[in-house]
Design a protein around this motif. Structure first.
Motif, PDB file in Angstrom:
ATOM      1  N   GLU A   1      15.039  21.659  64.574  1.00  0.00           N
ATOM      2  CA  GLU A   1      15.009  22.877  65.376  1.00  0.00           C
ATOM      3  C   GLU A   1      15.970  23.935  64.842  1.00  0.00           C
ATOM      4  N   LYS A   2      17.240  23.588  64.732  1.00  0.00           N
ATOM      5  CA  LYS A   2      18.264  24.524  64.254  1.00  0.00           C
ATOM      6  C   LYS A   2      19.168  23.797  63.269  1.00  0.00           C
ATOM      7  N   VAL A   3      19.778  24.564  62.356  1.00  0.00           N
ATOM      8  CA  VAL A   3      20.656  23.978  61.348  1.00  0.00           C
ATOM      9  C   VAL A   3      21.952  24.786  61.256  1.00  0.00           C
ATOM     10  N   VAL A   4      23.068  24.085  61.274  1.00  0.00           N
ATOM     11  CA  VAL A   4      24.378  24.702  61.034  1.00  0.00           C
ATOM     12  C   VAL A   4      24.959  24.034  59.796  1.00  0.00           C
ATOM     13  N   ILE A   5      25.314  24.841  58.794  1.00  0.00           N
ATOM     14  CA  ILE A   5      25.878  24.332  57.550  1.00  0.00           C
ATOM     15  C   ILE A   5      27.263  24.930  57.352  1.00  0.00           C
ATOM     16  N   VAL A   6      28.275  24.083  57.212  1.00  0.00           N
ATOM     17  CA  VAL A   6      29.662  24.531  57.136  1.00  0.00           C
ATOM     18  C   VAL A   6      30.288  24.084  55.815  1.00  0.00           C
TER      19      VAL A   6
ATOM     20  N   ARG B   1      12.696  15.311  67.680  1.00  0.00           N
ATOM     21  CA  ARG B   1      13.103  16.713  67.569  1.00  0.00           C
ATOM     22  C   ARG B   1      14.615  16.779  67.700  1.00  0.00           C
ATOM     23  N   PHE B   2      15.265  17.571  66.846  1.00  0.00           N
ATOM     24  CA  PHE B   2      16.726  17.595  66.851  1.00  0.00           C
ATOM     25  C   PHE B   2      17.230  18.806  66.069  1.00  0.00           C
ATOM     26  N   SER B   3      18.472  19.171  66.346  1.00  0.00           N
ATOM     27  CA  SER B   3      19.186  20.160  65.542  1.00  0.00           C
ATOM     28  C   SER B   3      20.195  19.413  64.672  1.00  0.00           C
ATOM     29  N   VAL B   4      20.691  20.093  63.628  1.00  0.00           N
ATOM     30  CA  VAL B   4      21.583  19.438  62.674  1.00  0.00           C
ATOM     31  C   VAL B   4      22.842  20.276  62.475  1.00  0.00           C
ATOM     32  N   TYR B   5      23.985  19.627  62.559  1.00  0.00           N
ATOM     33  CA  TYR B   5      25.262  20.235  62.172  1.00  0.00           C
ATOM     34  C   TYR B   5      25.766  19.460  60.962  1.00  0.00           C
ATOM     35  N   SER B   6      26.144  20.168  59.903  1.00  0.00           N
ATOM     36  CA  SER B   6      26.516  19.479  58.665  1.00  0.00           C
ATOM     37  C   SER B   6      27.721  20.137  58.020  1.00  0.00           C
ATOM     38  N   ILE B   7      28.400  19.363  57.199  1.00  0.00           N
ATOM     39  CA  ILE B   7      29.589  19.865  56.518  1.00  0.00           C
ATOM     40  C   ILE B   7      29.613  19.360  55.077  1.00  0.00           C
ATOM     41  N   SER B   8      30.022  20.223  54.146  1.00  0.00           N
ATOM     42  CA  SER B   8      30.221  19.867  52.745  1.00  0.00           C
ATOM     43  C   SER B   8      28.954  19.265  52.144  1.00  0.00           C
ATOM     44  N   TYR B   9      29.080  18.074  51.541  1.00  0.00           N
ATOM     45  CA  TYR B   9      27.911  17.421  50.931  1.00  0.00           C
ATOM     46  C   TYR B   9      26.777  17.242  51.940  1.00  0.00           C
ATOM     47  N   GLY B  10      27.134  17.012  53.192  1.00  0.00           N
ATOM     48  CA  GLY B  10      26.120  16.867  54.229  1.00  0.00           C
ATOM     49  C   GLY B  10      25.276  18.117  54.393  1.00  0.00           C
ATOM     50  N   GLY B  11      25.819  19.286  54.003  1.00  0.00           N
ATOM     51  CA  GLY B  11      25.051  20.514  54.084  1.00  0.00           C
ATOM     52  C   GLY B  11      23.840  20.506  53.173  1.00  0.00           C
ATOM     53  N   TYR B  12      23.980  19.896  52.006  1.00  0.00           N
ATOM     54  CA  TYR B  12      22.843  19.777  51.087  1.00  0.00           C
ATOM     55  C   TYR B  12      21.757  18.888  51.700  1.00  0.00           C
ATOM     56  N   VAL B  13      22.201  17.809  52.350  1.00  0.00           N
ATOM     57  CA  VAL B  13      21.249  16.912  52.994  1.00  0.00           C
ATOM     58  C   VAL B  13      20.550  17.614  54.151  1.00  0.00           C
ATOM     59  N   ALA B  14      21.314  18.345  54.966  1.00  0.00           N
ATOM     60  CA  ALA B  14      20.731  19.067  56.099  1.00  0.00           C
ATOM     61  C   ALA B  14      19.737  20.128  55.629  1.00  0.00           C
ATOM     62  N   TYR B  15      20.060  20.800  54.544  1.00  0.00           N
ATOM     63  CA  TYR B  15      19.155  21.812  53.974  1.00  0.00           C
ATOM     64  C   TYR B  15      17.823  21.175  53.595  1.00  0.00           C
ATOM     65  N   GLU B  16      17.886  20.012  52.961  1.00  0.00           N
ATOM     66  CA  GLU B  16      16.656  19.315  52.574  1.00  0.00           C
ATOM     67  C   GLU B  16      15.904  18.813  53.802  1.00  0.00           C
ATOM     68  N   MET B  17      16.625  18.375  54.823  1.00  0.00           N
ATOM     69  CA  MET B  17      15.961  17.931  56.053  1.00  0.00           C
ATOM     70  C   MET B  17      15.157  19.061  56.674  1.00  0.00           C
ATOM     71  N   ALA B  18      15.760  20.260  56.726  1.00  0.00           N
ATOM     72  CA  ALA B  18      15.070  21.404  57.317  1.00  0.00           C
ATOM     73  C   ALA B  18      13.857  21.811  56.497  1.00  0.00           C
ATOM     74  N   GLU B  19      13.972  21.717  55.167  1.00  0.00           N
ATOM     75  CA  GLU B  19      12.865  22.114  54.296  1.00  0.00           C
ATOM     76  C   GLU B  19      11.731  21.081  54.324  1.00  0.00           C
ATOM     77  N   MET B  20      12.079  19.812  54.366  1.00  0.00           N
ATOM     78  CA  MET B  20      11.076  18.748  54.309  1.00  0.00           C
ATOM     79  C   MET B  20      10.437  18.460  55.667  1.00  0.00           C
ATOM     80  N   TYR B  21      11.192  18.711  56.755  1.00  0.00           N
ATOM     81  CA  TYR B  21      10.702  18.361  58.089  1.00  0.00           C
ATOM     82  C   TYR B  21      10.854  19.543  59.053  1.00  0.00           C
ATOM     83  N   PRO B  22      10.121  20.632  58.835  1.00  0.00           N
ATOM     84  CA  PRO B  22      10.269  21.818  59.682  1.00  0.00           C
ATOM     85  C   PRO B  22       9.851  21.595  61.137  1.00  0.00           C
ATOM     86  N   LYS B  23       8.962  20.642  61.389  1.00  0.00           N
ATOM     87  CA  LYS B  23       8.526  20.382  62.763  1.00  0.00           C
ATOM     88  C   LYS B  23       9.571  19.595  63.549  1.00  0.00           C
ATOM     89  N   GLU B  24      10.331  18.787  62.858  1.00  0.00           N
ATOM     90  CA  GLU B  24      11.326  17.959  63.531  1.00  0.00           C
ATOM     91  C   GLU B  24      12.657  18.689  63.721  1.00  0.00           C
TER      92      GLU B  24
END
Length: 243
Positions: free
Chosen positions: A173-178, A148-171
């Motif tokens: 917790e929170k997402v910050v995209i900058v 279980r974890f939250s994600v902070y992401s920036i730029s290209y990493g934001g696309y990856v974080a978005y997919e992580m949240a969509e593919m793994y909603p149970k894992e």
């Protein structure tokens, strides 16, 4: 001459002197052929800095074709929440989060992966999608015992974080995209590209030091960290990053 004009004049004067000194130093190093291991020094200094922040490097084999490199807590503290920090395009995770790590490591168990094909993470698989990146980051985290974890992401990493949240909603917790174009329309993206006036691929993987300087000017807000660096240093950095 008022104080404002005087200040502008002095600024222009010193900028000219510094530009001249930068070119002089570049020419001197090239003429003398002095082996200056700039990138090696930076690597050692930044790695030591991260270790002082309580992080240690770790490589995880996901399978026989894919390996991911993480900076992880030296001692995981289970009362702290887990925070995954996803870097942007180019380079590795250390240089992009060097200012945030000291304070955040006090409150979170930090996990900083090098995305695949950046830094020390690589794969022989042909997949280059955001979904593949997201899947590999989560698989690597699970191998580290992080469920279980939250994600902070920036730029290209934001696309990856978005997919992580969509593919793994149970894992997740929170997402910050900058500073990411995830929520931008195609029209907004085209408008932004017009302002740049160049093919973005030429700048994302700069072939010359002038392209690298332009890229930094476009992506850094308050100050330009390479403004006065001699070209010979920047060339070494590009050689290590791309080849």
């Amino acid at each position: 001459m008022d104080s404002v004009e005087l200040l502008h004049g002095l600024s222009s004067y010193f900028s000219t002197i510094l530009a001249f000194l930068r070119q002089l130093l570049t020419g001197l190093l090239e003429t003398l052929r002095i082996p200056f291991y700039f990138t090696l020094v930076v690597d050692v200094v930044v790695s030591t800095y991260y270790k002082f922040c309580g992080l240690s490097p770790l490589t995880v084999d996901l399978d026989d074709q894919t390996t991911m490199h993480f900076w992880t807590p030296y001692r995981r503290q289970f009362h702290k929440p887990n925070l995954v920090m996803i870097h942007g395009y180019g380079g590795d995770t250390r240089l992009q989060f060097i200012y945030q790590v000291p304070s955040l490591s006090q409150k979170f168990n930090l996990y900083l992966p090098d995305l695949l094909f950046f830094g020390k993470s690589y794969s022989k698989r042909p997949d280059r999608t955001d979904m593949f990146q997201a899947s590999c980051v989560v698989k690597g985290l699970k191998k580290l015992g992080v469920d279980r974890f939250s994600v902070y992401s920036i730029s290209y990493g934001g696309y990856v974080a978005y997919e992580m949240a969509e593919m793994y909603p149970k894992e997740v917790e929170k997402v910050v995209i900058v500073s990411t174009g995830v929520g931008c329309s195609e029209e907004q993206k085209r408008e932004q590209l017009k302002k740049i006036g160049r093919d973005p691929k030429e700048l994302l993987l700069p072939a010359t030091t002038s392209d690298l300087r332009q890229l930094v000017n476009l992506t850094v807000y308050k100050c330009n960290p390479i403004k006065w660096f001699p070209d010979i240093f920047l060339e070494q950095f590009m050689n290590v990053s791309y080849f």
